[in-house]
Design a protein around this motif. Structure first.
Motif, PDB file in Angstrom:
ATOM      1  N   LEU B  59     -22.414 -27.170  28.957  1.00 27.81           N
ATOM      2  CA  LEU B  59     -22.512 -25.236  29.164  1.00 27.81           C
ATOM      3  C   LEU B  59     -21.802 -24.816  28.189  1.00 27.81           C
ATOM      4  CD1 LEU B  59     -19.860 -25.032  32.709  1.00 27.81           C
ATOM      5  CD2 LEU B  59     -22.693 -25.532  32.682  1.00 27.81           C
ATOM      6  N   ALA B  60     -20.728 -25.825  26.995  1.00 28.98           N
ATOM      7  CA  ALA B  60     -20.756 -25.247  26.095  1.00 28.98           C
ATOM      8  C   ALA B  60     -21.728 -25.280  25.311  1.00 28.98           C
ATOM      9  CB  ALA B  60     -19.757 -25.463  25.449  1.00 28.98           C
ATOM     10  N   ARG B  61     -22.841 -26.247  24.801  1.00 28.09           N
ATOM     11  CA  ARG B  61     -23.692 -25.922  24.433  1.00 28.09           C
ATOM     12  C   ARG B  61     -25.250 -25.561  24.493  1.00 28.09           C
ATOM     13  NH1 ARG B  61     -19.080 -27.031  21.785  1.00 28.09           N
ATOM     14  NH2 ARG B  61     -18.558 -28.863  21.343  1.00 28.09           N
ATOM     15  N   LEU B  62     -24.790 -25.247  25.891  1.00 28.55           N
ATOM     16  CA  LEU B  62     -25.955 -24.720  25.914  1.00 28.55           C
ATOM     17  C   LEU B  62     -26.024 -23.271  25.606  1.00 28.55           C
ATOM     18  CD1 LEU B  62     -26.886 -25.590  30.207  1.00 28.55           C
ATOM     19  CD2 LEU B  62     -27.831 -25.467  28.059  1.00 28.55           C
ATOM     20  N   SER B  63     -24.393 -22.631  25.975  1.00 28.92           N
ATOM     21  CA  SER B  63     -24.088 -21.054  24.822  1.00 28.92           C
ATOM     22  C   SER B  63     -24.168 -20.879  24.617  1.00 28.92           C
ATOM     23  CB  SER B  63     -22.989 -21.150  26.173  1.00 28.92           C
ATOM     24  OG  SER B  63     -21.814 -21.500  24.857  1.00 28.92           O
ATOM     25  N   VAL B  74     -32.325 -32.823  23.155  1.00 27.70           N
ATOM     26  CA  VAL B  74     -31.392 -32.157  22.353  1.00 27.70           C
ATOM     27  C   VAL B  74     -30.056 -31.241  22.489  1.00 27.70           C
ATOM     28  CG1 VAL B  74     -31.035 -30.601  20.638  1.00 27.70           C
ATOM     29  CG2 VAL B  74     -33.112 -30.896  21.173  1.00 27.70           C
ATOM     30  N   LEU B  75     -30.169 -31.593  24.706  1.00 26.64           N
ATOM     31  CA  LEU B  75     -28.730 -31.274  24.250  1.00 26.64           C
ATOM     32  C   LEU B  75     -28.034 -32.536  24.859  1.00 26.64           C
ATOM     33  CD1 LEU B  75     -26.934 -29.436  25.953  1.00 26.64           C
ATOM     34  CD2 LEU B  75     -28.290 -29.742  28.593  1.00 26.64           C
ATOM     35  N   THR B  79     -24.085 -33.460  23.193  1.00 28.48           N
ATOM     36  CA  THR B  79     -23.256 -33.868  24.354  1.00 28.48           C
ATOM     37  C   THR B  79     -22.614 -35.537  24.125  1.00 28.48           C
ATOM     38  OG1 THR B  79     -24.955 -33.854  25.795  1.00 28.48           O
ATOM     39  CG2 THR B  79     -23.916 -31.879  25.901  1.00 28.48           C
ATOM     40  N   ASP B  80     -23.780 -36.120  23.874  1.00 30.92           N
ATOM     41  CA  ASP B  80     -23.539 -37.497  23.458  1.00 30.92           C
ATOM     42  C   ASP B  80     -23.699 -38.265  24.328  1.00 30.92           C
ATOM     43  OD1 ASP B  80     -23.255 -39.753  21.907  1.00 30.92           O
ATOM     44  OD2 ASP B  80     -20.626 -39.900  22.793  1.00 30.92           O
ATOM     45  N   ALA B  81     -24.981 -37.622  25.357  1.00 31.58           N
ATOM     46  CA  ALA B  81     -25.157 -38.320  26.621  1.00 31.58           C
ATOM     47  C   ALA B  81     -26.062 -38.580  26.474  1.00 31.58           C
ATOM     48  CB  ALA B  81     -25.003 -37.272  27.937  1.00 31.58           C
ATOM     49  N   SER B  82     -26.935 -40.033  27.665  1.00 31.99           N
ATOM     50  CA  SER B  82     -28.295 -40.821  27.126  1.00 31.99           C
ATOM     51  C   SER B  82     -28.786 -39.427  28.226  1.00 31.99           C
ATOM     52  CB  SER B  82     -28.300 -42.029  28.099  1.00 31.99           C
ATOM     53  OG  SER B  82     -27.951 -41.482  29.347  1.00 31.99           O
ATOM     54  N   LEU B  83     -30.131 -39.383  28.119  1.00 35.29           N
ATOM     55  CA  LEU B  83     -31.580 -38.301  28.913  1.00 35.29           C
ATOM     56  C   LEU B  83     -30.626 -39.118  30.388  1.00 35.29           C
ATOM     57  CD1 LEU B  83     -32.766 -36.135  28.337  1.00 35.29           C
ATOM     58  CD2 LEU B  83     -34.562 -38.044  27.042  1.00 35.29           C
ATOM     59  N   ALA B 113     -33.094 -26.986  29.672  1.00 35.67           N
ATOM     60  CA  ALA B 113     -32.071 -26.604  30.661  1.00 35.67           C
ATOM     61  C   ALA B 113     -31.705 -25.181  30.215  1.00 35.67           C
ATOM     62  CB  ALA B 113     -31.340 -27.292  29.544  1.00 35.67           C
ATOM     63  N   ILE B 114     -31.722 -24.081  31.279  1.00 37.03           N
ATOM     64  CA  ILE B 114     -31.135 -23.247  30.672  1.00 37.03           C
ATOM     65  C   ILE B 114     -30.089 -22.427  31.286  1.00 37.03           C
ATOM     66  CG2 ILE B 114     -32.325 -20.276  31.097  1.00 37.03           C
ATOM     67  CD1 ILE B 114     -34.909 -21.732  31.676  1.00 37.03           C
ATOM     68  N   MET B 115     -28.889 -22.232  30.630  1.00 36.52           N
ATOM     69  CA  MET B 115     -27.355 -21.786  31.887  1.00 36.52           C
ATOM     70  C   MET B 115     -27.461 -20.314  32.477  1.00 36.52           C
ATOM     71  SD  MET B 115     -24.425 -20.734  29.788  1.00 36.52           S
ATOM     72  CE  MET B 115     -22.906 -21.899  29.383  1.00 36.52           C
ATOM     73  N   THR B 116     -27.157 -20.752  33.653  1.00 38.85           N
ATOM     74  CA  THR B 116     -27.315 -19.176  34.544  1.00 38.85           C
ATOM     75  C   THR B 116     -26.326 -18.651  34.515  1.00 38.85           C
ATOM     76  OG1 THR B 116     -25.938 -19.928  35.816  1.00 38.85           O
ATOM     77  CG2 THR B 116     -28.325 -20.154  36.290  1.00 38.85           C
TER      78      THR B 116
END
Lengths: 164, 164
Positions: B59-63, B74-75, B79-83, B113-116
Motif C-alpha cells: 500500500l505504501a509503495r502504491l501511494s 514494478v510493484l 516490495t521485494d516480492a515475486s510476481l 495495480a491501483i489503490m482505491t
DNA sequence: CAAGATTGATCTGTCAATCTTC
DNA sequence: GAAGATTGACAGATCAATCTTG
C-alpha cells in the motif's frame, strides 16, 4: 507516503513523529537488508544442502548441546522458533533421519531432540558453503571496526525487539 | 559448531575460512535482528491494522505512484516480492477493497495495480502506529551518526545480497 | 515466441485446541 | 492445574506450469 513526510496523522492520539529524510533513507536501506538477506541465505542453503535456514541453524544449535542434545523448549529459544513451529520442523528432520526425539529420562514433561550421526554429517557437509555465503554477503563486506559497530547496534536493537 | 571454529572442512574444494570469535559474535547478533525484527513488525501491524508487513508496504509503495498506481512488475520489485506472491497478495487486497487491477491501456501485457480510496484511507490510518514502532525499535535506539553508518553498511550489504 | 501476469499444487508457519507429565 | 509439547486446520509463500498480449 508513510513512513516519511508530515502527512495526515489521522488516528494517533498525539501527532505522529514521522521520519525525516535521513531516517527514512536509513530505514529503507536497513529494511531491504532485513528482508532480502534471509532470503538469499535460504536460497544458498536450499541449493547447496537442501536445508532451510532454520533447519540449518537447528542442526547447528543441536551440535552445540551436550551429547548433541537439546530440550525442545530450549532449542526453540535458540533458533527463535515457536515450540509449535519447531515441533513440526523436527518431525520433518526426524523423517529425514537427522534428528530423533526422546522424553527426558529425569522428567517426562521435557522432550529431548537428539542429533543423529547422519544429522551431524549433514551439518558438517553443509557448513562450508554456508559460511562462505555469510562471509561473502556480510562479514567480508565490512571492516573489523564496522563489524564491531554492527554487533553493538544489533545487540541494542535486540533488546528493543525483544521487548526491552 | 559451524559457523565458527576450524572444524572439519569436509566438502569444500579449498579450506573453509571459518569465522573467528568476533565475526561469529557479530554474525549471531545481526542474524538475530534480521530474523526477529520483521516478525515484531508483523505482529504490530497485524494487531493494530490487520495487515501483514508486505501488505502495508505494498500500500505504501502504491501511494507513491502516479495516480496511486503501479505496474505489477514494478510493484513486485519495490516490495521485494515475486510476481507470483504479489499476484496472490493483490488478489486478497482486492477482495478487501483496497486495490483494483486494470490492464495498462497502452500495452495490455502490463497490469496496473491501483489503490482505491479505501486503500489509501487504510494506509493513512495504519501509518502512525507503524512509524511509532519503527522509531521505537530502530530509529530512536541509534544515534544520528550510528544511523548514518547503518545506512551506509546496509547499502553495501544490499549490493552484495543483490548479487554484486 | 518473449515478457508480464496468473493459477494451482504443495509446503511451511501460525494459532488455537489438546494431550501428557509432574 | 501448569508447563512442555504435539496436533490439526487454516493462511500464506513458492515453484512450476499456464495463459495472454504484442
Amino acid at each position: 507516503m508513510p513512513t516519511s513526510s508530515k502527512g495526515p496523522a489521522k488516528a494517533a492520539a498525539r501527532a505522529t513523529r514521522w521520519l525525516d529524510k535521513d531516517e527514512e533513507a536509513a530505514w529503507r536501506a536497513f529494511h531491504a537488508v532485513v528482508i532480502k538477506l534471509p532470503w538469499t541465505l535460504e536460497r544458498q542453503l536450499q541449493r547447496d544442502a537442501d536445508l532451510s535456514l532454520i533447519e540449518y541453524y537447528t542442526l547447528a544449535r543441536l551440535s552445540e548441546g551436550t551429547q548433541h542434545t537439546q530440550r525442545m523448549s530450549v532449542l526453540a529459544e535458540l533458533t527463535d522458533a515457536s515450540l509449535s513451529r519447531l515441533s513440526h520442523l523436527v518431525t520433518r528432520l526426524e523423517a529425514r533421519g537427522y534428528v530423533r526425539r526422546e522424553p527426558d529420562p529425569d522428567d517426562g514433561r521435557f522432550t529431548n531432540a537428539i542429533m543423529t550421526k547422519a544429522g551431524y554429517a549433514k551439518l558438517v557437509a553443509s557448513a562450508p558453503a554456508h559460511v562462505e555465503a555469510v562471509r561473502d554477503l556480510v562479514i567480508d563486506v565490512l571492516s573489523p571496526a564496522e563489524l564491531r559497530r554492527l554487533r553493538d547496534m544489533s545487540q541494542r536493537l535486540l533488546t528493543q525487539v525483544e521487548g526491552g
